[in-house]
Design a protein around this motif. Structure first.
Motif, PDB file in Angstrom:
ATOM      1  N   LEU A  39      48.671  77.971  23.051  1.00  0.00           N
ATOM      2  CA  LEU A  39      48.973  77.728  24.422  1.00  0.00           C
ATOM      3  C   LEU A  39      50.966  77.361  23.361  1.00  0.00           C
ATOM      4  O   LEU A  39      50.801  77.006  21.774  1.00  0.00           O
ATOM      5  CB  LEU A  39      49.468  76.270  24.363  1.00  0.00           C
ATOM      6  CG  LEU A  39      48.269  76.137  25.672  1.00  0.00           C
ATOM      7  CD1 LEU A  39      47.573  74.701  26.410  1.00  0.00           C
ATOM      8  CD2 LEU A  39      47.888  77.088  26.937  1.00  0.00           C
ATOM      9  N   ARG A 156      43.630  74.068  29.102  1.00  0.00           N
ATOM     10  CA  ARG A 156      44.673  74.517  29.910  1.00  0.00           C
ATOM     11  C   ARG A 156      45.892  74.240  30.936  1.00  0.00           C
ATOM     12  O   ARG A 156      47.123  73.214  30.710  1.00  0.00           O
ATOM     13  CB  ARG A 156      44.385  75.631  29.610  1.00  0.00           C
ATOM     14  CG  ARG A 156      45.654  76.961  30.189  1.00  0.00           C
ATOM     15  CD  ARG A 156      45.206  78.242  29.910  1.00  0.00           C
ATOM     16  NE  ARG A 156      44.337  78.622  31.383  1.00  0.00           N
ATOM     17  CZ  ARG A 156      43.643  79.697  31.502  1.00  0.00           C
ATOM     18  NH1 ARG A 156      43.754  80.573  30.766  1.00  0.00           N
ATOM     19  NH2 ARG A 156      42.989  79.537  32.976  1.00  0.00           N
ATOM     20  N   GLY A 160      48.765  71.249  30.832  1.00  0.00           N
ATOM     21  CA  GLY A 160      50.326  71.920  31.445  1.00  0.00           C
ATOM     22  C   GLY A 160      50.885  70.622  32.696  1.00  0.00           C
ATOM     23  O   GLY A 160      52.468  70.679  32.262  1.00  0.00           O
ATOM     24  N   GLU A 161      49.603  69.941  32.830  1.00  0.00           N
ATOM     25  CA  GLU A 161      49.904  69.270  33.685  1.00  0.00           C
ATOM     26  C   GLU A 161      50.344  67.814  33.008  1.00  0.00           C
ATOM     27  O   GLU A 161      51.533  66.822  33.277  1.00  0.00           O
ATOM     28  CB  GLU A 161      48.931  68.666  34.332  1.00  0.00           C
ATOM     29  CG  GLU A 161      47.929  69.838  35.707  1.00  0.00           C
ATOM     30  CD  GLU A 161      46.625  68.813  36.411  1.00  0.00           C
ATOM     31  OE1 GLU A 161      46.611  68.248  36.131  1.00  0.00           O
ATOM     32  OE2 GLU A 161      46.434  69.927  37.020  1.00  0.00           O
ATOM     33  N   GLN A 164      54.615  69.045  32.088  1.00  0.00           N
ATOM     34  CA  GLN A 164      55.123  68.125  32.629  1.00  0.00           C
ATOM     35  C   GLN A 164      55.640  66.448  33.581  1.00  0.00           C
ATOM     36  O   GLN A 164      56.680  66.676  33.233  1.00  0.00           O
ATOM     37  CB  GLN A 164      55.020  69.527  34.397  1.00  0.00           C
ATOM     38  CG  GLN A 164      55.801  69.378  35.495  1.00  0.00           C
ATOM     39  CD  GLN A 164      57.070  69.621  35.305  1.00  0.00           C
ATOM     40  OE1 GLN A 164      57.019  70.563  34.844  1.00  0.00           O
ATOM     41  NE2 GLN A 164      58.447  69.399  35.639  1.00  0.00           N
ATOM     42  N   ARG A 170      57.388  72.897  30.570  1.00  0.00           N
ATOM     43  CA  ARG A 170      56.443  73.958  30.754  1.00  0.00           C
ATOM     44  C   ARG A 170      56.169  74.526  30.264  1.00  0.00           C
ATOM     45  O   ARG A 170      56.924  74.579  28.905  1.00  0.00           O
ATOM     46  CB  ARG A 170      57.406  74.297  32.157  1.00  0.00           C
ATOM     47  CG  ARG A 170      58.432  73.835  32.756  1.00  0.00           C
ATOM     48  CD  ARG A 170      59.172  75.261  33.751  1.00  0.00           C
ATOM     49  NE  ARG A 170      59.369  74.034  34.747  1.00  0.00           N
ATOM     50  CZ  ARG A 170      60.553  74.846  35.250  1.00  0.00           C
ATOM     51  NH1 ARG A 170      60.091  76.149  35.102  1.00  0.00           N
ATOM     52  NH2 ARG A 170      60.677  74.309  37.333  1.00  0.00           N
ATOM     53  N   LEU A 171      54.992  75.165  30.057  1.00  0.00           N
ATOM     54  CA  LEU A 171      53.946  75.846  29.278  1.00  0.00           C
ATOM     55  C   LEU A 171      54.958  77.392  29.417  1.00  0.00           C
ATOM     56  O   LEU A 171      55.204  77.518  30.544  1.00  0.00           O
ATOM     57  CB  LEU A 171      52.369  75.971  29.798  1.00  0.00           C
ATOM     58  CG  LEU A 171      51.852  74.994  29.143  1.00  0.00           C
ATOM     59  CD1 LEU A 171      50.776  75.277  29.071  1.00  0.00           C
ATOM     60  CD2 LEU A 171      51.876  74.954  27.290  1.00  0.00           C
ATOM     61  N   PRO A 174      51.761  79.586  31.554  1.00  0.00           N
ATOM     62  CA  PRO A 174      50.348  78.440  32.141  1.00  0.00           C
ATOM     63  C   PRO A 174      49.129  79.368  31.775  1.00  0.00           C
ATOM     64  O   PRO A 174      47.921  78.861  31.813  1.00  0.00           O
ATOM     65  CB  PRO A 174      51.516  78.334  33.063  1.00  0.00           C
ATOM     66  CG  PRO A 174      52.367  78.722  33.108  1.00  0.00           C
ATOM     67  CD  PRO A 174      52.830  80.029  32.546  1.00  0.00           C
TER      68      PRO A 174
END
Length: 236
Positions: A39, A156, A160-161, A164, A170-171, A174
Protein backbone atom coordinates in the motif's frame (compact mmCIF):
# COMPACT_ATOMS: atom_id res chain seq x y z
CA UNK A 1 -8.46 -10.48 11.20
CA UNK A 2 -4.77 -11.31 10.89
CA UNK A 3 -3.02 -13.45 13.46
CA UNK A 4 0.44 -14.10 14.92
CA UNK A 5 1.72 -10.53 15.22
CA UNK A 6 5.33 -9.55 14.67
CA UNK A 7 6.87 -6.35 15.99
CA UNK A 8 6.06 -3.60 13.47
CA UNK A 9 9.09 -2.37 11.57
CA UNK A 10 9.03 1.35 10.78
CA UNK A 11 12.10 2.11 8.69
CA UNK A 12 13.75 5.28 7.31
CA UNK A 13 15.55 8.22 8.92
CA UNK A 14 17.14 6.19 11.70
CA UNK A 15 20.67 4.73 11.91
CA UNK A 16 20.68 1.12 10.78
CA UNK A 17 17.06 1.25 9.61
CA UNK A 18 17.38 2.57 6.09
CA UNK A 19 16.26 1.24 2.72
CA UNK A 20 18.72 -1.67 2.73
CA UNK A 21 17.47 -2.92 6.09
CA UNK A 22 13.88 -2.52 4.90
CA UNK A 23 14.37 -4.48 1.69
CA UNK A 24 16.13 -7.28 3.59
CA UNK A 25 13.09 -7.45 5.87
CA UNK A 26 10.88 -7.75 2.78
CA UNK A 27 13.04 -10.62 1.53
CA UNK A 28 12.77 -12.42 4.87
CA UNK A 29 8.98 -12.03 4.95
CA UNK A 30 8.58 -13.08 1.29
CA UNK A 31 10.23 -16.37 2.23
CA UNK A 32 8.05 -16.81 5.32
CA UNK A 33 4.54 -16.04 4.02
CA UNK A 34 2.26 -16.86 1.09
CA UNK A 35 0.81 -13.44 0.19
CA UNK A 36 1.89 -9.78 0.29
CA UNK A 37 0.05 -6.47 0.01
CA UNK A 38 1.84 -3.22 -0.89
CA UNK A 39 0.00 0.00 0.00
CA UNK A 40 1.11 3.55 -0.75
CA UNK A 41 -0.31 6.78 0.65
CA UNK A 42 -1.45 9.30 -1.93
CA UNK A 43 0.70 12.47 -2.04
CA UNK A 44 1.88 11.79 1.49
CA UNK A 45 4.10 14.76 2.38
CA UNK A 46 1.79 17.33 0.74
CA UNK A 47 -1.20 15.78 2.59
CA UNK A 48 0.06 16.04 6.18
CA UNK A 49 -2.45 18.01 8.25
CA UNK A 50 -0.74 20.61 10.47
CA UNK A 51 -3.46 20.63 13.13
CA UNK A 52 -3.27 16.85 13.57
CA UNK A 53 0.53 17.02 13.66
CA UNK A 54 0.48 19.76 16.31
CA UNK A 55 -1.87 17.68 18.47
CA UNK A 56 0.42 14.66 18.17
CA UNK A 57 3.43 16.74 19.18
CA UNK A 58 1.63 18.31 22.15
CA UNK A 59 0.58 14.86 23.34
CA UNK A 60 4.19 13.70 23.51
CA UNK A 61 6.23 16.83 24.27
CA UNK A 62 5.82 19.10 27.30
CA UNK A 63 8.63 21.54 26.51
CA UNK A 64 6.84 24.78 25.60
CA UNK A 65 9.80 26.53 23.92
CA UNK A 66 10.35 23.48 21.71
CA UNK A 67 6.67 23.40 20.75
CA UNK A 68 6.81 27.12 19.94
CA UNK A 69 9.73 26.50 17.57
CA UNK A 70 7.84 23.65 15.91
CA UNK A 71 4.76 25.87 15.58
CA UNK A 72 6.79 28.50 13.76
CA UNK A 73 8.32 25.88 11.47
CA UNK A 74 4.92 24.42 10.62
CA UNK A 75 3.40 27.84 10.08
CA UNK A 76 6.19 28.68 7.63
CA UNK A 77 5.23 25.57 5.63
CA UNK A 78 1.50 26.31 5.52
CA UNK A 79 0.26 26.64 1.96
CA UNK A 80 3.50 25.25 0.57
CA UNK A 81 1.65 23.28 -2.10
CA UNK A 82 -1.21 25.71 -2.71
CA UNK A 83 0.35 27.56 -5.65
CA UNK A 84 -0.42 26.08 -9.09
CA UNK A 85 3.26 25.79 -9.98
CA UNK A 86 4.02 23.95 -6.72
CA UNK A 87 1.14 21.54 -7.28
CA UNK A 88 2.33 20.89 -10.82
CA UNK A 89 5.90 20.24 -9.63
CA UNK A 90 4.64 17.77 -7.00
CA UNK A 91 2.28 16.08 -9.47
CA UNK A 92 -0.82 16.90 -7.42
CA UNK A 93 -4.35 16.76 -8.79
CA UNK A 94 -6.85 19.63 -8.33
CA UNK A 95 -8.94 17.61 -5.86
CA UNK A 96 -6.18 16.43 -3.49
CA UNK A 97 -4.76 17.39 -1.08
CA UNK A 98 -6.82 20.22 0.43
CA UNK A 99 -5.15 23.65 0.68
CA UNK A 100 -3.08 24.57 3.71
CA UNK A 101 -1.51 21.16 4.19
CA UNK A 102 1.91 19.71 3.62
CA UNK A 103 5.51 19.41 4.75
CA UNK A 104 8.56 20.15 2.58
CA UNK A 105 10.06 17.00 1.09
CA UNK A 106 13.67 16.48 2.18
CA UNK A 107 13.72 18.69 5.28
CA UNK A 108 15.10 16.98 8.39
CA UNK A 109 12.06 17.96 10.44
CA UNK A 110 9.74 16.59 7.76
CA UNK A 111 11.57 13.27 7.74
CA UNK A 112 11.29 12.84 11.50
CA UNK A 113 7.70 14.03 11.77
CA UNK A 114 6.29 12.31 8.68
CA UNK A 115 8.34 9.11 8.72
CA UNK A 116 7.67 8.35 12.37
CA UNK A 117 5.44 10.58 14.48
CA UNK A 118 2.54 11.04 12.05
CA UNK A 119 2.13 7.31 11.34
CA UNK A 120 3.40 5.79 14.59
CA UNK A 121 -0.15 5.08 15.76
CA UNK A 122 -0.84 3.31 12.47
CA UNK A 123 2.03 0.93 13.19
CA UNK A 124 0.48 0.09 16.54
CA UNK A 125 -2.95 -0.31 14.93
CA UNK A 126 -1.54 -2.80 12.43
CA UNK A 127 0.21 -4.68 15.21
CA UNK A 128 -2.37 -4.66 18.01
CA UNK A 129 -5.71 -4.53 16.17
CA UNK A 130 -5.08 -6.04 12.74
CA UNK A 131 -2.39 -8.33 14.17
CA UNK A 132 -0.41 -8.55 10.95
CA UNK A 133 1.94 -11.56 10.80
CA UNK A 134 4.43 -9.54 8.75
CA UNK A 135 4.70 -5.78 8.41
CA UNK A 136 7.26 -3.28 7.10
CA UNK A 137 6.68 0.45 6.66
CA UNK A 138 9.15 2.71 4.88
CA UNK A 139 7.72 6.24 5.32
CA UNK A 140 4.49 5.99 3.27
CA UNK A 141 5.12 2.56 1.70
CA UNK A 142 3.35 -0.18 3.68
CA UNK A 143 3.97 -3.90 3.14
CA UNK A 144 1.76 -6.47 4.86
CA UNK A 145 2.25 -10.23 4.73
CA UNK A 146 -0.14 -13.06 5.56
CA UNK A 147 -0.98 -16.60 4.53
CA UNK A 148 -4.52 -15.88 3.28
CA UNK A 149 -5.80 -13.34 0.78
CA UNK A 150 -8.94 -12.73 2.85
CA UNK A 151 -6.89 -11.47 5.79
CA UNK A 152 -5.07 -8.98 3.57
CA UNK A 153 -8.31 -7.78 1.98
CA UNK A 154 -9.67 -6.99 5.45
CA UNK A 155 -6.44 -5.24 6.40
CA UNK A 156 -6.47 -3.17 3.19
CA UNK A 157 -9.97 -1.85 3.93
CA UNK A 158 -9.20 -1.26 7.62
CA UNK A 159 -6.01 0.69 6.91
CA UNK A 160 -7.75 2.88 4.33
CA UNK A 161 -10.47 3.71 6.85
CA UNK A 162 -7.97 4.39 9.65
CA UNK A 163 -5.88 6.74 7.50
CA UNK A 164 -8.95 8.73 6.45
CA UNK A 165 -10.45 8.90 9.93
CA UNK A 166 -7.34 9.48 12.06
CA UNK A 167 -4.95 11.34 9.75
CA UNK A 168 -7.03 12.73 6.88
CA UNK A 169 -5.04 10.69 4.34
CA UNK A 170 -5.95 8.58 1.33
CA UNK A 171 -4.43 5.47 -0.18
CA UNK A 172 -3.04 5.91 -3.68
CA UNK A 173 -4.60 2.59 -4.72
CA UNK A 174 -7.45 1.61 -2.34
CA UNK A 175 -7.82 -1.73 -4.15
CA UNK A 176 -4.11 -2.51 -4.48
CA UNK A 177 -3.61 -6.12 -5.63
CA UNK A 178 -2.71 -8.91 -3.25
CA UNK A 179 0.32 -10.74 -4.64
CA UNK A 180 1.67 -14.23 -4.23
CA UNK A 181 5.01 -14.43 -2.45
CA UNK A 182 5.93 -17.16 -4.94
CA UNK A 183 6.11 -14.39 -7.55
CA UNK A 184 7.80 -11.01 -7.16
CA UNK A 185 7.30 -7.77 -5.26
CA UNK A 186 8.51 -4.42 -6.61
CA UNK A 187 9.37 -2.07 -3.78
CA UNK A 188 11.99 0.41 -2.55
CA UNK A 189 13.90 0.26 -5.83
CA UNK A 190 14.23 -3.53 -5.93
CA UNK A 191 12.44 -6.56 -7.31
CA UNK A 192 12.13 -8.96 -4.38
CA UNK A 193 11.63 -12.70 -4.86
CA UNK A 194 12.24 -15.66 -2.61
CA UNK A 195 15.44 -16.26 -4.57
CA UNK A 196 16.86 -12.83 -3.73
CA UNK A 197 17.01 -9.19 -4.84
CA UNK A 198 17.50 -7.58 -8.22
CA UNK A 199 17.57 -3.88 -9.06
CA UNK A 200 14.50 -2.60 -10.87
CA UNK A 201 15.14 -1.31 -14.42
CA UNK A 202 13.97 2.15 -13.42
CA UNK A 203 16.77 2.39 -10.82
CA UNK A 204 19.33 1.37 -13.46
CA UNK A 205 18.03 4.02 -15.86
CA UNK A 206 18.25 6.63 -13.10
CA UNK A 207 21.86 5.64 -12.33
CA UNK A 208 22.77 5.80 -16.03
CA UNK A 209 21.27 9.27 -16.39
CA UNK A 210 23.08 10.63 -13.35
CA UNK A 211 26.34 9.04 -14.47
CA UNK A 212 26.06 10.92 -17.79
CA UNK A 213 25.49 14.14 -15.87
CA UNK A 214 28.57 13.47 -13.75
CA UNK A 215 30.74 12.75 -16.80
CA UNK A 216 29.45 15.91 -18.46
CA UNK A 217 30.73 17.90 -15.51
CA UNK A 218 27.37 19.12 -14.28
CA UNK A 219 28.27 21.00 -11.07
CA UNK A 220 26.89 20.72 -7.59
CA UNK A 221 27.44 18.53 -4.51
CA UNK A 222 23.75 17.59 -4.53
CA UNK A 223 24.24 15.77 -7.84
CA UNK A 224 27.20 13.85 -6.43
CA UNK A 225 25.12 12.77 -3.44
CA UNK A 226 22.25 11.81 -5.73
CA UNK A 227 24.59 9.74 -7.89
CA UNK A 228 26.06 8.04 -4.81
CA UNK A 229 22.56 7.20 -3.58
CA UNK A 230 21.59 5.61 -6.90
CA UNK A 231 24.89 3.72 -7.07
CA UNK A 232 24.28 2.42 -3.55
CA UNK A 233 20.98 0.90 -4.63
CA UNK A 234 22.59 -0.90 -7.55
CA UNK A 235 25.73 -2.09 -5.74
CA UNK A 236 23.77 -3.35 -2.70
Amino acid sequence: MLTRPLRPEAMACRPGLGAHRAVLSLLRLMRRHRHVLHLDIRAYFPSVDHDILRALLARRVRDRPFLDVMDRALEADRGLYDRPEARAWAGLTPDWPPPGRGLPIGAATSQALAAHLYLNDLDHHVKRVLRAPGYVRYVDDLFLFADTRGALRQARAAIGEWLQRERGLRLKHPLAPILSCAGHLDGLGYRVTRAGLTVRPRALRRLSRRARWQLAGRPGPSLARSFASSAGVVLF
